[in-house]
Write a protein that holds these residues in place. Structure first.
Motif, mmCIF file in Angstrom:
data_model
loop_
_atom_site.group_PDB
_atom_site.id
_atom_site.type_symbol
_atom_site.label_atom_id
_atom_site.label_comp_id
_atom_site.label_asym_id
_atom_site.label_seq_id
_atom_site.Cartn_x
_atom_site.Cartn_y
_atom_site.Cartn_z
ATOM 1 N N LEU A 60 0.832 -1.193 0.000
ATOM 2 C CA LEU A 60 0.000 0.000 0.000
ATOM 3 C C LEU A 60 0.871 1.249 0.000
ATOM 4 C CD1 LEU A 60 -2.540 -1.135 2.744
ATOM 5 C CD2 LEU A 60 -2.772 -1.360 0.252
ATOM 6 N N PRO A 61 0.372 2.363 -0.518
ATOM 7 C CA PRO A 61 1.163 3.609 -0.530
ATOM 8 C C PRO A 61 1.577 4.068 0.867
ATOM 9 C CG PRO A 61 -0.731 3.796 -1.987
ATOM 10 C CD PRO A 61 -0.914 2.522 -1.229
ATOM 11 N N THR A 62 0.855 3.639 1.886
ATOM 12 C CA THR A 62 1.166 4.041 3.265
ATOM 13 C C THR A 62 2.114 3.077 3.965
ATOM 14 O OG1 THR A 62 -0.837 2.881 3.966
ATOM 15 C CG2 THR A 62 -1.023 5.258 3.558
ATOM 16 N N ASP A 63 2.531 2.002 3.302
ATOM 17 C CA ASP A 63 3.332 0.959 3.944
ATOM 18 C C ASP A 63 4.790 1.364 4.116
ATOM 19 O OD1 ASP A 63 1.277 -0.806 4.261
ATOM 20 O OD2 ASP A 63 1.778 -2.050 2.523
ATOM 21 N N VAL A 64 5.392 0.828 5.169
ATOM 22 C CA VAL A 64 6.839 0.819 5.330
ATOM 23 C C VAL A 64 7.295 -0.614 5.072
ATOM 24 C CG1 VAL A 64 8.784 1.211 6.876
ATOM 25 C CG2 VAL A 64 6.775 2.688 7.007
ATOM 26 N N VAL A 65 8.285 -0.752 4.208
ATOM 27 C CA VAL A 65 8.737 -2.060 3.732
ATOM 28 C C VAL A 65 10.216 -2.217 4.050
ATOM 29 C CG1 VAL A 65 9.051 -3.498 1.670
ATOM 30 C CG2 VAL A 65 7.022 -2.033 1.876
ATOM 31 N N ALA A 66 10.624 -3.412 4.443
ATOM 32 C CA ALA A 66 12.038 -3.688 4.704
ATOM 33 C C ALA A 66 12.587 -4.639 3.647
ATOM 34 C CB ALA A 66 12.233 -4.285 6.093
ATOM 35 N N ASP A 67 13.755 -4.291 3.102
ATOM 36 C CA ASP A 67 14.475 -5.109 2.127
ATOM 37 C C ASP A 67 15.717 -5.645 2.835
ATOM 38 O OD1 ASP A 67 16.188 -6.066 0.118
ATOM 39 O OD2 ASP A 67 15.537 -4.573 -1.333
ATOM 40 N N ILE A 68 15.752 -6.967 3.066
ATOM 41 C CA ILE A 68 16.837 -7.583 3.827
ATOM 42 C C ILE A 68 17.911 -8.077 2.859
ATOM 43 C CG2 ILE A 68 17.443 -9.296 5.562
ATOM 44 C CD1 ILE A 68 15.341 -7.102 6.374
ATOM 45 N N GLY A 69 19.108 -7.520 2.997
ATOM 46 C CA GLY A 69 20.165 -7.814 2.036
ATOM 47 C C GLY A 69 19.909 -7.079 0.744
ATOM 48 N N ALA A 70 19.784 -5.764 0.842
ATOM 49 C CA ALA A 70 19.303 -4.944 -0.285
ATOM 50 C C ALA A 70 20.314 -4.813 -1.413
ATOM 51 C CB ALA A 70 18.909 -3.555 0.219
ATOM 52 N N GLY A 71 21.575 -5.183 -1.177
ATOM 53 C CA GLY A 71 22.575 -5.113 -2.234
ATOM 54 C C GLY A 71 22.775 -3.698 -2.735
ATOM 55 N N THR A 72 22.757 -3.537 -4.057
ATOM 56 C CA THR A 72 22.970 -2.214 -4.661
ATOM 57 C C THR A 72 21.657 -1.484 -4.952
ATOM 58 O OG1 THR A 72 23.044 -3.160 -6.899
ATOM 59 C CG2 THR A 72 25.145 -2.987 -5.699
ATOM 60 N N GLY A 73 20.535 -2.027 -4.464
ATOM 61 C CA GLY A 73 19.261 -1.324 -4.577
ATOM 62 C C GLY A 73 18.399 -1.717 -5.749
ATOM 63 N N ARG A 74 18.671 -2.862 -6.347
ATOM 64 C CA ARG A 74 17.907 -3.271 -7.532
ATOM 65 C C ARG A 74 16.403 -3.340 -7.252
ATOM 66 N NH1 ARG A 74 19.339 -8.318 -11.580
ATOM 67 N NH2 ARG A 74 17.751 -7.842 -13.135
ATOM 68 N N HIS A 75 16.024 -3.788 -6.057
ATOM 69 C CA HIS A 75 14.610 -3.875 -5.713
ATOM 70 C C HIS A 75 14.163 -2.748 -4.799
ATOM 71 C CE1 HIS A 75 15.468 -8.259 -6.657
ATOM 72 N NE2 HIS A 75 14.616 -7.874 -7.567
ATOM 73 N N ALA A 76 15.054 -2.286 -3.906
ATOM 74 C CA ALA A 76 14.665 -1.278 -2.923
ATOM 75 C C ALA A 76 14.256 0.034 -3.580
ATOM 76 C CB ALA A 76 15.807 -1.035 -1.940
ATOM 77 N N VAL A 77 15.017 0.477 -4.582
ATOM 78 C CA VAL A 77 14.716 1.769 -5.211
ATOM 79 C C VAL A 77 13.390 1.729 -5.980
ATOM 80 C CG1 VAL A 77 15.504 3.449 -6.928
ATOM 81 C CG2 VAL A 77 17.118 2.546 -5.230
ATOM 82 N N PRO A 78 13.126 0.722 -6.828
ATOM 83 C CA PRO A 78 11.796 0.673 -7.468
ATOM 84 C C PRO A 78 10.660 0.492 -6.457
ATOM 85 C CG PRO A 78 13.357 -0.723 -8.645
ATOM 86 C CD PRO A 78 14.029 -0.302 -7.384
#
Length: 280
Positions: A60-78
């Motif tokens: 949801l637009p209001t969610d806070v999401v955690a990326d574990i082992g985010a690396g160089t941001g391939r998934h975190a940034v999008p």
């Protein structure tokens, strides 16, 4: 109640697979990813990852999401474009530097945490981890902490086979010994059920791709690192000779094709966290 699929103790099975997959020649380092961060960053920027849509399903637009082992941001940034904030947990300084650079370039709503998982943080709405669990020696602590940290959903993005398995023929040719497979998506699913989590698995269609390496120093250096060799001219030639033997090409200017990668899968299960998230 936990279920041992096939009567197997999947915790012991995971640990045994990790033990037998250990390979000679790996150099201890405070930052084992320092030589591969550039490669991961380049690949992550060059091609879109259709798995992002699966990871952000239900976000949801209001969610806070955690990326574990985010690396160089391939998934975190999008992902940050579809939620309130992403908390990116990344222990590698070299990966983290490229992640922070990408966050700054994009102006993404990403908070970078320089910690190894498990680490303490306030609950978030969704926790995911992408292609990390293959190298985790203690998956129980990793998965249980994911579950306790998510107020709504946990997700794993994993291949049906570990990516390193596709290098097994090359490993044998270079080192003269077999390399055992690492655990991957199906082992993770069985382990989660043994821990008592009602996890489900969905195969992501269209995630198979040719595994190619170009005959240039960047790709040969990447292979050297993955084969635990020094990226020097003599070792590049050694790897190139093995590639030409195992994966002959029609021309010296085209890439070696090592096969087709396994399909990716999303594993999903409910989180158990209570209380307010970081942005509440």
């Amino acid at each position: 109640m936990g279920v041992r699929a096939g009567g197997v103790d999947w915790i012991d099975q995971w640990r045994e697979m990790m033990r037998t997959a250990e390979t000679h020649g790996e150099v201890e380092s405070a930052d084992p990813w320092q030589h591969r961060a550039l490669h991961f960053d380049r690949v992550g920027r060059q091609s879109a990852d259709i798995a992002v849509d699966q990871l952000r399903a239900g976000v949801l637009p209001t969610d806070v999401v955690a990326d574990i082992g985010a690396g160089t941001g391939r998934h975190a940034v999008p992902m940050a474009r579809h939620c309130r904030e992403v908390v990116a947990v990344e222990p590698s300084p070299s990966m983290r530097a490229r992640l922070q650079a990408r966050v700054d370039e994009d102006g993404a709503r990403v908070t970078v945490i320089a910690e190894s998982w498990p680490c303490e943080m306030p609950p978030v709405d969704l926790v995911y981890s992408s292609h990390v669990l293959y190298v985790v020696a203690d998956p129980v602590a990793f998965l249980e902490h994911m579950t306790r940290s998510a107020r709504r959903t946990c997700k794993l993005l994993l291949g049906l086979r570990a990516p390193a398995d596709r290098l097994a023929p090359l490993w044998r040719e270079v080192h003269g010994v077999a390399r055992s497979p690492r655990p991957a998506a199906l082992e993770a699913l069985a382990l989660l059920h043994q821990l008592g989590y009602a996890a489900n698995l969905r195969i992501i269609e269209g995630t198979e791709r040719p595994i190619t390496f170009m005959p240039d120093d960047d790709d040969l250096d990447e292979l050297c690192h993955r084969l635990h060799l020094q990226p020097i001219e003599a070792e590049r030639k050694r790897v190139q000779t093995a590639l030409d033997k195992l994966f002959p090409r029609v021309s010296h200017t085209v890439p070696w094709v090592l096969g087709i990668s396994a399909s990716n899968a999303i594993i999903e299960w409910p989180g158990t966290a209570r209380g307010q998230s970081l942005a509440a």
